[in-house]
Each structure stands twice: as C-alpha cells, then as structure tokens.
Design a protein around this motif. Structure first.
Motif, PDB file in Angstrom:
ATOM      1  N   LYS A   1       0.817  -1.210   0.000  1.00 40.75           N
ATOM      2  CA  LYS A   1       0.000   0.000   0.000  1.00 40.75           C
ATOM      3  C   LYS A   1       0.855   1.266   0.000  1.00 40.75           C
ATOM      4  O   LYS A   1       0.406   2.327   0.406  1.00 40.75           O
ATOM      5  CB  LYS A   1      -0.938   0.002   1.210  1.00 40.75           C
ATOM      6  N   SER A   2       2.082   1.137  -0.438  1.00 34.33           N
ATOM      7  CA  SER A   2       2.981   2.284  -0.473  1.00 34.33           C
ATOM      8  C   SER A   2       3.279   2.666  -1.916  1.00 34.33           C
ATOM      9  O   SER A   2       3.219   1.834  -2.831  1.00 34.33           O
ATOM     10  CB  SER A   2       4.292   1.960   0.255  1.00 34.33           C
ATOM     11  N   SER A   3       3.584   3.923  -2.108  1.00 32.77           N
ATOM     12  CA  SER A   3       3.928   4.431  -3.426  1.00 32.77           C
ATOM     13  C   SER A   3       4.927   5.567  -3.256  1.00 32.77           C
ATOM     14  O   SER A   3       5.208   6.021  -2.137  1.00 32.77           O
ATOM     15  CB  SER A   3       2.680   4.934  -4.163  1.00 32.77           C
ATOM     16  N   PHE A   4       5.472   6.042  -4.382  1.00 35.35           N
ATOM     17  CA  PHE A   4       6.440   7.133  -4.314  1.00 35.35           C
ATOM     18  C   PHE A   4       5.804   8.405  -3.749  1.00 35.35           C
ATOM     19  O   PHE A   4       6.482   9.238  -3.168  1.00 35.35           O
ATOM     20  CB  PHE A   4       7.004   7.420  -5.703  1.00 35.35           C
ATOM     21  N   SER A   5       4.489   8.517  -3.884  1.00 34.90           N
ATOM     22  CA  SER A   5       3.815   9.743  -3.445  1.00 34.90           C
ATOM     23  C   SER A   5       3.526   9.762  -1.950  1.00 34.90           C
ATOM     24  O   SER A   5       3.345  10.831  -1.373  1.00 34.90           O
ATOM     25  CB  SER A   5       2.502   9.926  -4.213  1.00 34.90           C
ATOM     26  N   ASN A   6       3.446   8.597  -1.306  1.00 38.77           N
ATOM     27  CA  ASN A   6       3.087   8.607   0.120  1.00 38.77           C
ATOM     28  C   ASN A   6       4.164   8.078   1.049  1.00 38.77           C
ATOM     29  O   ASN A   6       4.030   8.175   2.265  1.00 38.77           O
ATOM     30  CB  ASN A   6       1.787   7.811   0.347  1.00 38.77           C
ATOM     31  N   ILE A   7       5.254   7.499   0.523  1.00 41.60           N
ATOM     32  CA  ILE A   7       6.300   6.964   1.403  1.00 41.60           C
ATOM     33  C   ILE A   7       6.981   8.090   2.176  1.00 41.60           C
ATOM     34  O   ILE A   7       7.264   7.956   3.371  1.00 41.60           O
ATOM     35  CB  ILE A   7       7.322   6.140   0.599  1.00 41.60           C
ATOM     36  N   GLU A   8       7.223   9.220   1.517  1.00 39.17           N
ATOM     37  CA  GLU A   8       7.870  10.328   2.219  1.00 39.17           C
ATOM     38  C   GLU A   8       7.005  10.835   3.355  1.00 39.17           C
ATOM     39  O   GLU A   8       7.498  11.102   4.458  1.00 39.17           O
ATOM     40  CB  GLU A   8       8.174  11.473   1.248  1.00 39.17           C
ATOM     41  N   GLN A   9       5.691  10.922   3.119  1.00 37.01           N
ATOM     42  CA  GLN A   9       4.788  11.369   4.171  1.00 37.01           C
ATOM     43  C   GLN A   9       4.733  10.366   5.311  1.00 37.01           C
ATOM     44  O   GLN A   9       4.710  10.740   6.487  1.00 37.01           O
ATOM     45  CB  GLN A   9       3.380  11.587   3.592  1.00 37.01           C
ATOM     46  N   GLN A  10       4.733   9.077   4.985  1.00 41.04           N
ATOM     47  CA  GLN A  10       4.734   8.052   6.025  1.00 41.04           C
ATOM     48  C   GLN A  10       6.018   8.111   6.843  1.00 41.04           C
ATOM     49  O   GLN A  10       5.996   7.875   8.058  1.00 41.04           O
ATOM     50  CB  GLN A  10       4.576   6.664   5.397  1.00 41.04           C
ATOM     51  N   SER A  11       7.127   8.415   6.199  1.00 34.84           N
ATOM     52  CA  SER A  11       8.398   8.518   6.917  1.00 34.84           C
ATOM     53  C   SER A  11       8.390   9.697   7.877  1.00 34.84           C
ATOM     54  O   SER A  11       8.909   9.603   8.996  1.00 34.84           O
ATOM     55  CB  SER A  11       9.554   8.662   5.919  1.00 34.84           C
ATOM     56  N   LEU A  12       7.788  10.818   7.461  1.00 30.66           N
ATOM     57  CA  LEU A  12       7.667  11.971   8.354  1.00 30.66           C
ATOM     58  C   LEU A  12       6.743  11.647   9.530  1.00 30.66           C
ATOM     59  O   LEU A  12       7.003  12.058  10.667  1.00 30.66           O
ATOM     60  CB  LEU A  12       7.144  13.173   7.580  1.00 30.66           C
ATOM     61  N   GLU A  13       5.662  10.924   9.265  1.00 28.97           N
ATOM     62  CA  GLU A  13       4.753  10.524  10.343  1.00 28.97           C
ATOM     63  C   GLU A  13       5.436   9.566  11.311  1.00 28.97           C
ATOM     64  O   GLU A  13       5.149   9.569  12.514  1.00 28.97           O
ATOM     65  CB  GLU A  13       3.498   9.883   9.757  1.00 28.97           C
ATOM     66  N   PHE A  14       6.361   8.738  10.798  1.00 27.09           N
ATOM     67  CA  PHE A  14       7.126   7.843  11.675  1.00 27.09           C
ATOM     68  C   PHE A  14       7.922   8.655  12.692  1.00 27.09           C
ATOM     69  O   PHE A  14       7.972   8.317  13.879  1.00 27.09           O
ATOM     70  CB  PHE A  14       8.055   6.969  10.827  1.00 27.09           C
ATOM     71  N   VAL A  15       8.567   9.728  12.221  1.00 27.15           N
ATOM     72  CA  VAL A  15       9.342  10.574  13.132  1.00 27.15           C
ATOM     73  C   VAL A  15       8.425  11.271  14.127  1.00 27.15           C
ATOM     74  O   VAL A  15       8.710  11.333  15.332  1.00 27.15           O
ATOM     75  CB  VAL A  15      10.154  11.619  12.334  1.00 27.15           C
ATOM     76  N   LYS A  16       7.302  11.778  13.648  1.00 25.47           N
ATOM     77  CA  LYS A  16       6.422  12.593  14.487  1.00 25.47           C
ATOM     78  C   LYS A  16       5.635  11.760  15.498  1.00 25.47           C
ATOM     79  O   LYS A  16       5.547  12.127  16.678  1.00 25.47           O
ATOM     80  CB  LYS A  16       5.457  13.370  13.591  1.00 25.47           C
ATOM     81  N   TYR A  17       5.067  10.660  15.062  1.00 26.29           N
ATOM     82  CA  TYR A  17       4.152   9.909  15.921  1.00 26.29           C
ATOM     83  C   TYR A  17       4.770   8.670  16.574  1.00 26.29           C
ATOM     84  O   TYR A  17       4.250   8.169  17.568  1.00 26.29           O
ATOM     85  CB  TYR A  17       2.915   9.479  15.128  1.00 26.29           C
ATOM     86  N   THR A  18       5.860   8.150  16.014  1.00 22.74           N
ATOM     87  CA  THR A  18       6.486   6.942  16.569  1.00 22.74           C
ATOM     88  C   THR A  18       7.764   7.272  17.324  1.00 22.74           C
ATOM     89  O   THR A  18       7.912   6.934  18.501  1.00 22.74           O
ATOM     90  CB  THR A  18       6.800   5.927  15.451  1.00 22.74           C
ATOM     91  N   LEU A  19       8.688   7.941  16.656  1.00 23.40           N
ATOM     92  CA  LEU A  19       9.997   8.168  17.258  1.00 23.40           C
ATOM     93  C   LEU A  19       9.971   9.269  18.309  1.00 23.40           C
ATOM     94  O   LEU A  19      10.626   9.155  19.357  1.00 23.40           O
ATOM     95  CB  LEU A  19      11.002   8.507  16.155  1.00 23.40           C
ATOM     96  N   ASP A  20       9.232  10.340  18.050  1.00 25.11           N
ATOM     97  CA  ASP A  20       9.261  11.497  18.954  1.00 25.11           C
ATOM     98  C   ASP A  20       8.845  11.157  20.389  1.00 25.11           C
ATOM     99  O   ASP A  20       9.501  11.612  21.338  1.00 25.11           O
ATOM    100  CB  ASP A  20       8.386  12.614  18.398  1.00 25.11           C
ATOM    101  N   PRO A  21       7.773  10.363  20.623  1.00 23.18           N
ATOM    102  CA  PRO A  21       7.457  10.005  22.016  1.00 23.18           C
ATOM    103  C   PRO A  21       8.578   9.248  22.717  1.00 23.18           C
ATOM    104  O   PRO A  21       8.830   9.469  23.905  1.00 23.18           O
ATOM    105  CB  PRO A  21       6.202   9.125  21.874  1.00 23.18           C
ATOM    106  N   TRP A  22       9.283   8.372  21.988  1.00 22.21           N
ATOM    107  CA  TRP A  22      10.409   7.662  22.587  1.00 22.21           C
ATOM    108  C   TRP A  22      11.533   8.634  22.912  1.00 22.21           C
ATOM    109  O   TRP A  22      12.191   8.521  23.955  1.00 22.21           O
ATOM    110  CB  TRP A  22      10.927   6.573  21.641  1.00 22.21           C
ATOM    111  N   VAL A  23      11.770   9.595  22.022  1.00 20.33           N
ATOM    112  CA  VAL A  23      12.816  10.595  22.247  1.00 20.33           C
ATOM    113  C   VAL A  23      12.529  11.391  23.507  1.00 20.33           C
ATOM    114  O   VAL A  23      13.421  11.643  24.331  1.00 20.33           O
ATOM    115  CB  VAL A  23      12.928  11.521  21.019  1.00 20.33           C
ATOM    116  N   VAL A  24      11.273  11.791  23.695  1.00 25.06           N
ATOM    117  CA  VAL A  24      10.899  12.557  24.894  1.00 25.06           C
ATOM    118  C   VAL A  24      11.098  11.721  26.150  1.00 25.06           C
ATOM    119  O   VAL A  24      11.582  12.216  27.177  1.00 25.06           O
ATOM    120  CB  VAL A  24       9.442  13.055  24.782  1.00 25.06           C
ATOM    121  N   ARG A  25      10.736  10.442  26.101  1.00 18.94           N
ATOM    122  CA  ARG A  25      10.967   9.559  27.256  1.00 18.94           C
ATOM    123  C   ARG A  25      12.450   9.538  27.624  1.00 18.94           C
ATOM    124  O   ARG A  25      12.820   9.626  28.799  1.00 18.94           O
ATOM    125  CB  ARG A  25      10.519   8.125  26.932  1.00 18.94           C
ATOM    126  N   TRP A  26      13.288   9.381  26.615  1.00 19.26           N
ATOM    127  CA  TRP A  26      14.729   9.338  26.855  1.00 19.26           C
ATOM    128  C   TRP A  26      15.242  10.648  27.428  1.00 19.26           C
ATOM    129  O   TRP A  26      15.981  10.652  28.418  1.00 19.26           O
ATOM    130  CB  TRP A  26      15.460   9.012  25.541  1.00 19.26           C
TER     131      TRP A  26
END
Length: 409
Positions: free
Chosen positions: A290-315
């Motif tokens: 379900k990925s394409s060249f048009s949405n992979i970049e947006q999904q990668s940004l969402e990974f940083v914002k919604y997945t990685l950022d909470p872990w970063v704040v915990r650390w």
C-alpha cells in the motif's frame, strides 16, 4: 524496610536468562491461543518483531545527542561537561554511545523497561553508565515509600538506590515500572510464530500435505509401512520422487492446502499486526503493498512525528532526571536532534533555505551548519541576516517618497 548496605560498585553484566523464570511478567507470558509460547527471546525470532525492534533501536541510537547550556541568546553545546562526553562518545570503556543507546532501546521495546547503573566518584561526579538486564531487575519500595532497585547478578543480589539507576519506562500502569509490549501482544505474535512454523513444516514435507496409505487387506505392521514410506518420500529433498505401491496399496492425500487456508494472507496480516504494535509504517519492514512514491515520504515523516518522537521525549526526560544534579538542571538540558530525519530532498531543502534567507531568519552560516558545511568567516558576512529591500513596515509606506519629494500639501 531498610535498604541493605551497598557493596562495592557493581559492573558485572551477566548473560540474559529466559524471562519466563523469575519474571514480573510471568502472568502475561506463557502459552497463547495459538499454542505457541511467547517471550522476549522467541518473539525476537519472528522477522517482523526483529525488524521493528531493530529499526527503532538503530534509529534512536543514530540520532545526534547533545548536552546544552542555557545562554542569554539561547543555547550552546556544553562540550566541557562530563555528561556530554559520556552520552555523546563513550558511556563506559566497553561501549560507544551508539551501542549503549541501541542496547537500552532494545530492552525498552522488548521488556518495557531499560536500566543502567550510574557510576559516580567520591565527589558525586558522573564516571560511567553500564546497562543492566531488565529480566534480572526488580523495583520495590521501602516502608517510607522510597523506590529502590534489586538486581540479580552472578555474584548474588545487589541493591541500588534510585539515584544509582537510570530507568527509562515504557507504557505502564503505575509510573514505577513499564509493561512489556511482547507480553501485552502475545497472541498476535504467537499467531505469527505459528504461521511461520506451519510454512516451514509444509516445505520440509516436500510442499505436500499429509495423506493416508490404504491397503485392501490387513496390515500386520502399520508402523513399519509408515516409517518406510516417510523415509523414502518425506521431506523437500525427496520431492517429485516416483512412488511404487505394492499389493493394491493406494495413497490418498488429505489436509487443507495453504491457499485454501489463506496461509499467505494470514502471514501478511500478522506482519501488519506486529507493525501496528510498534507503530512502524509497513513499508519500513518490507511491506510495500500500500505504499507508493507519493506517500512513502509522508509516512516517513509521520514515523518521526508519531512513533519516534514520544520515545525521544521519554529518553530526554529520563536522562535529565537521573544524570543531572539539581544545580545542573538549572544550567543544562539534554536534547536529541531529529532535524536530519525531517529534512526533505535536496531541492526542497534549498527552496526552504532560500525563503529563510530572503526573509531574514537564516544567515549563510545557519544554512551551512544545517548542511554540515564549514562556516563562512564573520568578516565575510557569514553571520549577516538580510531581507529583501521591497519589504517595509506598513507605517513607513511612502516615507521614502516624502523624504525625496517633500511633504504632501
């Protein structure tokens, strides 16, 4: 309860043990509805779990980590701080900063807790940080409510005060100890293990379902007949061999073919199910359906914002709470830099820098630092902030014309 007197500084890091024994998560772990036993070690043998843990652990470990000092103009890196050296370079003589953070992050993702012993000298100065295995750590309170840690080492139990332990918690119920994501999602992971094992056995049997050997008469020794058949025809190495049946014997295959049991679809769904547990975009663990060249970049940004950022704040909060003294917290703070993950392609970056430069909130050196380039000397204008000449305040509109043409009558 009184905390026993502490022994000498503890530095031993024993080999991990099976968390099914002497674990606080015994209630959650164990057999699943799929019939498979799930714990941290068996779960990590599943490719989707391994990929999710590796992505998060390596990503967080690769982020720039700095200790900053508050200044009148904002902040500056406190490279003269001992905390800076330990976190940025070597937390202990055995590990680099990358390996240290990767190890603790993998503990956090599998056990829901990450522990590290804080070693200080006689003056209270931070000397080293050593990871401790979560499955050997117990958190408890004294009679007065003070938290302490009890670690089971190869040499016996060691009691550590809360000031001597860096504890990073995952999602939990009491704010004292996190809960294991593996334990909470054991049924989903157990099903993934079961389907993977089914597929392995299916191909080990020559990619053919089982069957029944039929004989028109009475078989005196059915075990011998079955074993002799399996010895010749069972297994992928014996696939496509020609069977020779005697005395009117027939072979009738039975079982549900994988396509009818939706085996492939089940395996794909479980990959997405595990990605959902860790909040990883499916394309990052190899599912590009379900990925394409048009949405992979947006999904990668969402990974940083919604997945990685909470872990970063915990650390960040755990590091500041445990490693900085009260006086140091007023002067210093610890921060990860995720800007590199949020950067777009080269063209988009240059367009953004151009806007910032022309509107006066980026200098040439600001841009060069973001691109990891050397600074332009100050005498050559590297630190100048410029704006376009056609921009002016509304109240000054027409001021230039009045100055040169006289006051309006």
């Amino acid at each position: 309860m009184k905390i026993p007197e502490l022994s000498k500084l503890f530095r031993s890091r024993a080999d991990p043990t099976n968390s099914m024994w002497q674990s606080a998560y015994t209630f959650f772990f164990g057999s699943t509805t799929s019939g498979k036993t799930v714990n941290e070690r068996t779960a990590l043998q599943t490719t989707a779990v391994y990929a999710c843990v590796r992505i998060l652990a390596e990503t967080l470990a690769s982020l720039p980590l700095h200790v900053y000092r508050h200044t009148e103009n904002g902040k500056e890196k406190a490279k003269d701080s001992q905390v800076y050296r330990l976190l940025h370079d070597e937390p202990n003589p055995e590990m680099t900063s990358f390996v240290f953070r990767e190890t603790l992050m993998s503990h956090l993702l599998l056990w829901g807790n990450a522990y590290s012993q804080i070693i200080r000298d006689g003056r209270g100065k931070l000397v080293a940080l050593y990871p401790l295995l979560p499955d050997k750590m117990e958190v408890d309170r004294t009679a007065t409510g003070e938290i302490f840690y009890e670690y089971q080492s190869d040499k016996g139990k060691v009691v550590l005060r809360k000031e001597e332990v860096l504890h990073i918690l995952g999602l939990g119920f009491d704010g004292v100890k996190g809960q294991s994501p593996i334990a909470m999602a054991k049924n989903a992971i157990g099903m993934a293990i079961a389907t993977e094992e089914y597929g392995a056995k299916f191909f080990s049997n020559g990619a053919n379902p089982g069957g029944v050997l039929e004989h028109p008469g009475v078989v005196k020794d059915p075990k011998r007949v079955r074993d002799s058949w399996n010895a010749v025809y069972q297994g992928s190495s014996n696939a496509h061999r020609v069977a020779v049946l005697e005395e009117g014997m027939k072979f009738t295959p039975i079982g549900i073919p994988p396509e009818q049991a939706q085996f492939i679809a089940t395996r794909k769904f479980q990959i997405n199910e595990i990605a959902r547990i860790f909040r990883i975009p499916p394309h990052m663990i190899g599912d590009l359906e379900k990925s394409s060249f048009s949405n992979i970049e947006q999904q990668s940004l969402e990974f940083v914002k919604y997945t990685l950022d909470p872990w970063v704040v915990r650390w960040e909060m755990a590091l500041q709470k445990s490693l900085l003294t009260l006086s140091e917290k007023e002067e210093y703070f610890i921060k990860f830099n995720v800007d590199g993950l949020l950067r777009g392609d080269y063209k988009s970056r240059m367009e953004g820098y151009s806007v910032g430069r022309q509107n006066g909130w980026l200098s040439a050196n600001d841009i060069r630092e973001l691109e990891n380039l050397n600074r332009i000397p100050e005498e050559l204008g590297g630190d100048l902030y410029l704006i376009n000449g056609n921009m002016t305040k509304l109240e000054d509109a027409g001021a230039f014309a009045k100055k040169n043409g006289g006051e309006e009558e």
